[in-house]
Structures are given as C-alpha cells and as structure tokens.
Design a protein around this motif. Structure first.
Motif, PDB file in Angstrom:
ATOM      1  N   ASP A 540       0.817  -1.215   0.000  1.00 22.67           N
ATOM      2  CA  ASP A 540       0.000   0.000   0.000  1.00 22.67           C
ATOM      3  C   ASP A 540       0.850   1.265   0.000  1.00 22.67           C
ATOM      4  O   ASP A 540       0.509   2.259  -0.653  1.00 22.67           O
ATOM      5  N   ASP A 541       1.972   1.262   0.743  1.00 21.97           N
ATOM      6  CA  ASP A 541       2.807   2.470   0.814  1.00 21.97           C
ATOM      7  C   ASP A 541       3.433   2.792  -0.536  1.00 21.97           C
ATOM      8  O   ASP A 541       3.621   3.965  -0.883  1.00 21.97           O
ATOM      9  N   ILE A 542       3.737   1.749  -1.323  1.00 24.23           N
ATOM     10  CA  ILE A 542       4.318   1.961  -2.656  1.00 24.23           C
ATOM     11  C   ILE A 542       3.251   2.481  -3.609  1.00 24.23           C
ATOM     12  O   ILE A 542       3.501   3.409  -4.399  1.00 24.23           O
ATOM     13  N   ILE A 543       2.059   1.916  -3.517  1.00 24.00           N
ATOM     14  CA  ILE A 543       0.946   2.396  -4.342  1.00 24.00           C
ATOM     15  C   ILE A 543       0.661   3.869  -4.044  1.00 24.00           C
ATOM     16  O   ILE A 543       0.468   4.678  -4.959  1.00 24.00           O
ATOM     17  N   GLU A 544       0.644   4.213  -2.758  1.00 28.11           N
ATOM     18  CA  GLU A 544       0.389   5.608  -2.361  1.00 28.11           C
ATOM     19  C   GLU A 544       1.442   6.545  -2.949  1.00 28.11           C
ATOM     20  O   GLU A 544       1.122   7.600  -3.506  1.00 28.11           O
ATOM     21  N   ALA A 545       2.708   6.148  -2.857  1.00 28.41           N
ATOM     22  CA  ALA A 545       3.793   6.979  -3.381  1.00 28.41           C
ATOM     23  C   ALA A 545       3.677   7.155  -4.893  1.00 28.41           C
ATOM     24  O   ALA A 545       3.867   8.262  -5.423  1.00 28.41           O
ATOM     25  N   VAL A 546       3.361   6.072  -5.585  1.00 31.68           N
ATOM     26  CA  VAL A 546       3.203   6.117  -7.044  1.00 31.68           C
ATOM     27  C   VAL A 546       2.065   7.061  -7.425  1.00 31.68           C
ATOM     28  O   VAL A 546       2.200   7.909  -8.327  1.00 31.68           O
ATOM     29  N   GLU A 547       0.945   6.935  -6.748  1.00 30.72           N
ATOM     30  CA  GLU A 547      -0.225   7.750  -7.076  1.00 30.72           C
ATOM     31  C   GLU A 547       0.035   9.237  -6.808  1.00 30.72           C
ATOM     32  O   GLU A 547      -0.345  10.093  -7.614  1.00 30.72           O
ATOM     33  N   ILE A 548       0.699   9.554  -5.697  1.00 34.49           N
ATOM     34  CA  ILE A 548       1.007  10.957  -5.387  1.00 34.49           C
ATOM     35  C   ILE A 548       1.929  11.541  -6.446  1.00 34.49           C
ATOM     36  O   ILE A 548       1.725  12.664  -6.921  1.00 34.49           O
TER      37      ILE A 548
END
Length: 632
Positions: A540-548
C-alpha cells in the motif's frame, strides 16, 4: 562549600539531558562510533512525556518521519508504545497529511531507556551538569554536582525545561523541573559566566483527571484508524494493528469562561510573576478566554495517559490559575461535572539561549565543540527537540572526527526549516513546527521522508545494511512502477471508451498511457487496473507513493524549479568572518543583524529579519566586486 572535583572519565562527547533531544543526540553519536556520556538528573525522566501523551500531528509528524529516515529512534519507540493512531488532514492534499498517535507515556519512557542502556559506546549517568570547562574557546569538560569531571572533545546541551525551572500555580511558585523532577539550578550560572544572555520562556500543562469521574455520554468519541500506518519506515511492511484506546472531544462552556474571567487576576500569567513568553500556538485557557472573548466554548480533548493508569489528559485546558479555581472551572466543562483532579495544571518557566548565536550545525559560533538542541534553543515539543537532537549528535560526532558538518537545507527537510528558522530568525516564544512554515511542503511530504534522507543517514553511518536493503526495495519498486505505467498504452477502442464512460471519465481519441489516465481527477491507481491485466502486487505504501507522484507531477515539477533557484542562492557562500559594517550601502540595521548572525549563505542572509531585498542586492554587488578583484 564547593565539592572536590575528580576525573570521572574521558569521552568523545558528553550529552547533557536525556529528554527527547538528548536521547537522539546520544544515540546518533554512539552509533557513529563516539564514546558518549549521557547525563540525566534523574534516570526516571528519560524521554519523559512531561506534557501531552502523544507524538506527531500537523508538521510534527513530518519531523518524526525525517528523524527515522536519518536513522533516529523516536519513530521506532512510538510504534511500540502507541495506544491510538490517526492520520490527520486526509481530506486535504498529501503535503499536509500528518500522522498523530497517542502514547502510553510510561511505556515510551521504558522502551527508550532500554534502548539507551543497551547501546554500544553509550554510558548513562544520573548526574546534574553544573559547569562547563572551556579552554581557548573550546569545550574540554562537563562538571557534575558531585564534582565529577567528564573530560570531552565536544558537548551537546539538551536541558529541556529544567534550566532554573520554576512551577507556577496561581500565587504559588517554586523551583522545580517538569512533573516534580528536580530542576537544574547551576548550569545557567556557568552559561552566563561564559557570556550567554539567557532568556526566560514559558510553557504549561493541563490537569490530569480520573477516568471514572468523567461522564462521556455528551462527548464525541474519537477512535483510531482501522488500519495503522507505522511511523518508522522499518515497520512499513509490518502489521501494527491492535486494540486501540478511545479519546473524546468535549467543550468548555460560558460558565467555565466566566469563572476564569472572574479570577483572571489570580493567574500567575496575569499576576506578573512569569517573565517568559508562552507558546502562541498552544495557549493557556486563560489566554484563550481573554484573546477570544467572543467565543463561549473551546474544544477540549480527553486523552488516556497509558494502559496502566486511569489518568486522563485534558488537552486544551492548560492553566496557571490557583488549584481551587481549577477545581471550579474544570467542573463546568461538558462531561466533567464530577471530575476528580489528580494533578493540577501548572505553568513552567525556564532558561533558553538566543539560537542566533549558533551555526546551522547547532554548534556555538564562538565556543568550539559546544552544541545545543531542543527547548534550550527556544523550540517547543518533543518532535522539534528530537529533530534538533539527532542533528546536534550527528554534527558533534562529525566535529570530533574532523569531518564537515551536516546541514539540511529548507528544500530538503522540515528539520532544515526548523533549524534555519531558529538560528536565522531566533524566537521570543516557544517555536512550534507547522506545515505552513515550509515553502516546499509538496516535495517535503511525510510519505517520502525516506526517499529524501535515508541516503544521507546511510552515508554518516546510522542506517544498517538490513534497513538500507528495505529502503532500496521500496525506492526501486516506486521507480519501476512509474516507468511501467508510462510504458503501457491504452488504445481508443470502443470497449476501452465504454469502460471510461462507466467510470465517469471522458473517452480518448488517441492512445495514452495508464499514467496519464491516473492523472485524471476521477480515476486512481486502483480503478485503472481494469486497463492493466499484468499489474504486479505492490504494498500500500508503494501504491500511495506512485499515485502521489502521478497526481501531483505538474505541481512537483514547478516546485522543483523554485528549489533549483533557491539552491543557487544557498550555494552563494558568505565568509563567516566578513565584517558587514564595512560594506557601503547596507542599512545600519542590516549591518548589525548580519554581524550578529553571521549567515553562511546569501539565501540565509535573505531570511534574516531586518535584512531587506535592497540589502541583498548590495551584498550581491559586493560579492561580484570581490570576485573580480580576486581574479585580477
């Protein structure tokens, strides 16, 4: 009668004070290989949460993440000691998302104390520092109240609110440190003897009340997040979910305010006994009632102090009114009619230095090897203290090793903003970190603190191999996924346009990347998976970083241009021995301020209060003239 002095031992570094600043300073130096002594008046006060039982919050949470990214300890300790976790400002942009957690304050102390006790190269001593040994403008030792001399190559003073600490409760005032701990009475005299002009600052704390004496029926329940986000990047792939404690929101009332107004002349703040200025962004209830006279109520948060106590913290109602008046007005807060006060609210006043006498490494400009961190520099809060502590510890270690100091720029970290503000502008009141203080907050997010700072922590020796491998995994996965999403194209087929329409998004006429689709406000990473059959599993933390990164790419690029312009000014270094009184064209105030603060760069000079843009232009012309003179 003076006690007889004796040599206790020789150290590379002595840290005075084992609060949040001192703990981080000592751990950083010891982990960098320095033989480090940590002096504490009472070992039971190590990393004490003398005021609020929480870590983080708006702006402050960013500091905790940055401390962790550099290799500090605060985030790891609170991940073990938290009893409720909430991510604040989630309805706003990612720049201001901030983690805030309630702590079991006794457990927090226990965990940090155990870390300190078991740290290689670190030696804990229960001792009160009373004097500094300075020879030829260099630190040579620290003396304790028992006469023990700790010979050293450098020292970090992290004295918190203990320096000539004085408690105020109405007309009553007495010498004390926070929470009844003994104050540090003599070190101030030593500092004044060295020429320091100490100032008095003030902070305060509310009453602690008995949990069972409160009526929660008319209070708003404040629960933690269902999914816990850890503070430490070391725990980012771990499940920290557990049963969380409940907090409550209630309000003061008009009658509560009336009682305070009727007795305002008995508040220590209004009696004139307190010299120091209190924190603007954490005022006492007396301040709030006077300053916001049109308001009949203020928010009050009821927060547990830990799992092994029934004491509750009444956030928002700090006071220096007499104990009997506190008993009256606390009962008029909604839900506190039958309240039993266990510990009264109080104000505490203490000594601090003018931080403009420090370099950005937190070393004193004139006394070599003497560093300062935390509330002695005019800051407030555990997080601000810990951030300065790790930087002072790092720089003291680098100083002893003969290496160049570490300065984080305002464009690199909230820590850079904090320290630059303190040493460049100084403060007349306890300084609190807020997101609004950071010019480049879109790039200084809490979620990317590791990407900004872990390489620095690794370089100076605070990041282990295991930690670094985890960091590289996260960094590389983010980069790879951004590249992959850029490469995958979605064709303008009838089927794809039908999918887009069902998602409330406009059809496409030409092939575009999934990255471009995610950039659309109505779409996100998760939704776009219907166009991406080979999407890999990501945390989830990687997905969040990618989306931001995708959603805010345009804004981030604009801010990066501003940062590059800022760096040009930062790279225009100024001679620390420059005599500004001899530069024609500078206004008198600018000459005085520049000579006092001795800025390290043109950018820092531009942030000094009293130095105008016209003065900076004069400096630019002068520097250009000097450059040409040196070339000819």
């Amino acid at each position: 009668m003076d006690v007889k002095r004796y040599i206790q031992g020789e150290y590379d570094l002595v840290v005075v004070g084992a609060g949040h600043a001192g703990s981080e300073a000592a751990l950083a130096a010891a982990r960098m290989g320095l033989k480090t002594a940590l002096l504490c008046i009472n070992l039971d006060s190590i990393a004490a949460m003398s005021c609020n039982p929480n870590i983080g919050g708006t702006g402050k949470g960013h500091l905790v993440r940055e401390i962790d990214a550099l290799g500090g300890e605060m985030a790891k300790v609170i991940d073990k000691a938290f009893i409720q976790s909430r991510m604040l400002n989630t309805s706003k942009g990612p720049a201001v998302h901030s983690l805030r957690v309630q702590a079991d304050k006794r457990l927090y102390h226990d965990v940090m104390k155990r870390v300190l006790e078991n740290q290689e190269n670190l030696y804990l001593h229960e001792a009160e520092a009373t004097d500094l040994i300075i020879e030829d403008s260099k630190v040579k030792g620290v003396v304790s109240n028992t006469g023990a001399v700790y010979k050293t190559k450098a020292a970090v003073l992290c004295t918190g609110t203990y320096l000539r600490g004085r408690i105020y409760i109405g007309e009553l005032n007495y010498s004390s440190g926070p929470q009844g701990f003994r104050p540090a009475g003599k070190l101030s005299n030593s500092l004044e003897g060295l020429g320091f002009n100490l100032m008095r600052l003030k902070t305060g704390t509310p009453a602690r009340v008995l949990k069972s004496s409160l009526d929660y029926s008319n209070m708003e329940v404040q629960r933690g997040d269902e999914k816990v986000v850890p503070f430490s990047f070391e725990n980012i792939d771990k499940d920290l979910n557990k049963k969380q404690e409940v907090c409550y929101l209630t309000y003061t009332t008009k009658k509560c305010h009336d009682i305070i107004r009727e007795n305002i002349n008995r508040s220590a703040l209004y009696l004139g006994d307190i010299e120091g200025v209190g924190p603007r962004y954490c005022p006492s209830i007396e301040d709030k009632v006077v300053r916001f006279a049109d308001k009949d109520s203020h928010q009050v948060f009821i927060e547990p102090e830990g799992l092994t106590t029934d004491e509750m913290y009444v956030q928002g109602v700090s006071s220096s009114l007499p104990e009997e008046i506190q008993g009256e007005f606390y009962k008029e807060i909604i839900g506190l009619k039958n309240v039993k006060i266990l510990r009264p609210a109080y104000a505490i006043e203490y000594d601090a230095i003018d931080a403009t006498s420090l370099k950005r490494t937190l070393e004193h400009m004139e006394i070599e090897g003497l560093f300062f961190a935390g509330q002695i520099n005019g800051s407030s809060g555990y997080e601000e203290a810990a951030a300065q502590g790790i930087m002072a510890g790092i720089n003291a270690a680098l100083k002893v090793k003969g290496e160049e100091g570490l300065v984080l720029k305002r464009s690199e970290a909230y820590i850079g903003v904090l320290i630059d503000d303190l040493v460049t502008k100084g403060t007349k009141e306890p300084y609190r970190m807020m997101t609004s203080r950071a010019e480049y907050r879109l790039t200084l997010r809490q979620d990317n603190a590791d990407l900004r700072l872990t390489e620095i922590g690794r370089k100076i020796g605070l990041i282990s191999d295991e930690r670094y491998e985890k960091f590289l995994y996260r960094k590389n996965r983010i980069k790879e996924e951004l590249n992959r999403l850029s490469d995958i194209k979605v064709n303008p087929s009838e089927e794809n346009n039908k999918k887009l329409k069902s998602l409330g998004s406009s059809p496409i006429k030409n092939a575009i990347s999934i990255k471009e689709l995610i950039r659309r406000p109505e779409l996100n990473y998760k939704i776009s998976s219907i166009f991406d059959s080979k999407r890999p599993y990501l945390r989830d933390d990687i997905i969040e970083a990618v989306e931001i990164e995708i959603k805010y790419e345009g804004y981030i690029k604009k801010q990066q241009i501003q940062i590059n312009q800022f760096k040009k000014m930062e790279n225009r270094k100024l001679d620390l021995n420059m005599d500004y009184s001899k530069i024609e064209g500078l206004r008198l105030e600018a000459r005085e301020k520049l000579n006092n603060i001795k800025p390290e760069s043109l950018a820092q000079a531009s942030r000094i209060t009293g130095v105008s843009p016209a003065d900076i232009n004069v400096l630019l012309i002068y520097l250009e003239q000097q450059r040409r003179k040196n070339e000819s």
